[in-house]
Design an enzyme around this catalytic site. Structure first.
Site, PDB file in Angstrom:
ATOM      1  N   LEU A 295      51.092  43.867  54.386  1.00 57.94           N
ATOM      2  CA  LEU A 295      50.671  45.030  54.586  1.00 57.94           C
ATOM      3  C   LEU A 295      49.796  45.385  53.387  1.00 57.94           C
ATOM      4  O   LEU A 295      50.274  45.077  52.223  1.00 57.94           O
ATOM      5  CB  LEU A 295      51.589  46.113  54.971  1.00 57.94           C
ATOM      6  CG  LEU A 295      52.176  45.748  56.278  1.00 57.94           C
ATOM      7  CD1 LEU A 295      53.304  47.001  56.492  1.00 57.94           C
ATOM      8  CD2 LEU A 295      51.370  45.794  57.490  1.00 57.94           C
ATOM      9  N   ASP A 296      48.620  46.163  53.454  1.00 54.27           N
ATOM     10  CA  ASP A 296      47.919  46.626  52.307  1.00 54.27           C
ATOM     11  C   ASP A 296      48.791  47.724  51.546  1.00 54.27           C
ATOM     12  O   ASP A 296      49.552  48.477  51.976  1.00 54.27           O
ATOM     13  CB  ASP A 296      46.635  47.361  52.796  1.00 54.27           C
ATOM     14  CG  ASP A 296      45.740  46.310  53.317  1.00 54.27           C
ATOM     15  OD1 ASP A 296      45.788  45.231  53.151  1.00 54.27           O
ATOM     16  OD2 ASP A 296      44.891  46.736  54.305  1.00 54.27           O
ATOM     17  N   LEU A 297      48.243  48.065  50.278  1.00 53.91           N
ATOM     18  CA  LEU A 297      48.936  49.028  49.375  1.00 53.91           C
ATOM     19  C   LEU A 297      48.951  50.326  50.241  1.00 53.91           C
ATOM     20  O   LEU A 297      50.105  50.934  50.195  1.00 53.91           O
ATOM     21  CB  LEU A 297      47.998  49.213  48.263  1.00 53.91           C
ATOM     22  CG  LEU A 297      48.398  50.383  47.233  1.00 53.91           C
ATOM     23  CD1 LEU A 297      49.630  49.582  46.490  1.00 53.91           C
ATOM     24  CD2 LEU A 297      47.466  50.609  46.233  1.00 53.91           C
TER      25      LEU A 297
END
Length: 233
Positions: free
Chosen positions: A101-103
């Protein structure tokens, strides 16, 4: 594996403290006193600290984590804290996320040290479903349901995305189910229809639904592991 690394993770102490423990004569391997952290150990070796046996990790491990914002899905990062911050297990650096998952994205992350199992989640040929809750900047319209179902042309991609299910919850919120995992796919899909994702949360992978609080994790059951299509070894 080096003895100092093994001890650092099992005892939860720094390498410097491990050196002091070894020099103090508190560690044995197969009942032989060992003072060098560079000593290599095997899973058949009996490692004792103050006469307490330290168990080797021999079986595969599977966890679900509720990832908060601001953490990256990697074992090391020079600029941001990683999701391993939340994992209180021996040798957490052996784990990897099965689908990152992205930041700024929250939600379900699966962690494992079983590469074949994680491949079943990330490989396009296995069509493992991922379900996301999405908040967007511009109002959603009913015609988008058909657009996402038919596939969307992403920037710098030749082929359309696979059919995706869009469920509109209200003007600015939707649930999206996809069957692939292209780079930043959900954000790019909405960008392709002239919208912008403000918040993104993954709530399900395959049959596994997120059921722990933010920042918490738990081991998967054998049944849950097998639901992805692999048996615990």
């Amino acid at each position: 594996m080096r003895l100092d690394k093994f001890l650092a993770h099992h005892l939860g102490i720094s390498r410097n403290l491990v050196t002091k423990v070894l020099r103090a004569g508190q560690v044995t391997i197969n009942d032989e006193l060992i003072k060098s952290g560079a000593t290599k150990i095997n899973v058949t070796d009996v490692v004792k600290y103050q006469d307490t046996v330290l168990e080797h990790i021999t079986s595969k491990r599977y966890f679900m984590l509720h990832k908060p914002q601001g953490y990256v899905c990697s074992t090391e990062d020079p600029d941001h804290p990683t999701i391993l911050y939340f994992i209180d297990e021996p040798m957490p650096e052996r784990l990897h996320s099965a689908g990152r998952l992205d930041l700024d994205t929250t939600g379900l992350v699966l962690l494992t040290d079983d590469g074949q199992w994680s491949h079943r989640i990330t490989s396009p040929k296995h069509h493992c479903q991922k379900v996301y809750l999405v908040e967007v900047a511009r109002p959603l319209t009913e015609d988008l349901i058909a657009t996402f179902n038919q596939g969307i042309k992403l920037n710098n991609e030749k082929a359309l995305t696979k059919s995706a299910k869009l469920e509109i919850l209200d003007k600015f919120h939707a649930r999206l189910t996809i069957n692939e995992g292209k780079y930043h796919q959900v954000k790019r899909m909405f960008a392709a229809v002239n919208n912008h994702v403000i918040a993104l949360h993954r709530e399900q992978i395959g049959n596994l639904k997120l059921d722990v609080l933010e920042g918490e994790y738990r081991p998967l059951t054998a049944e849950e592991v097998n639901s992805i299509g692999s048996a615990i070894k």
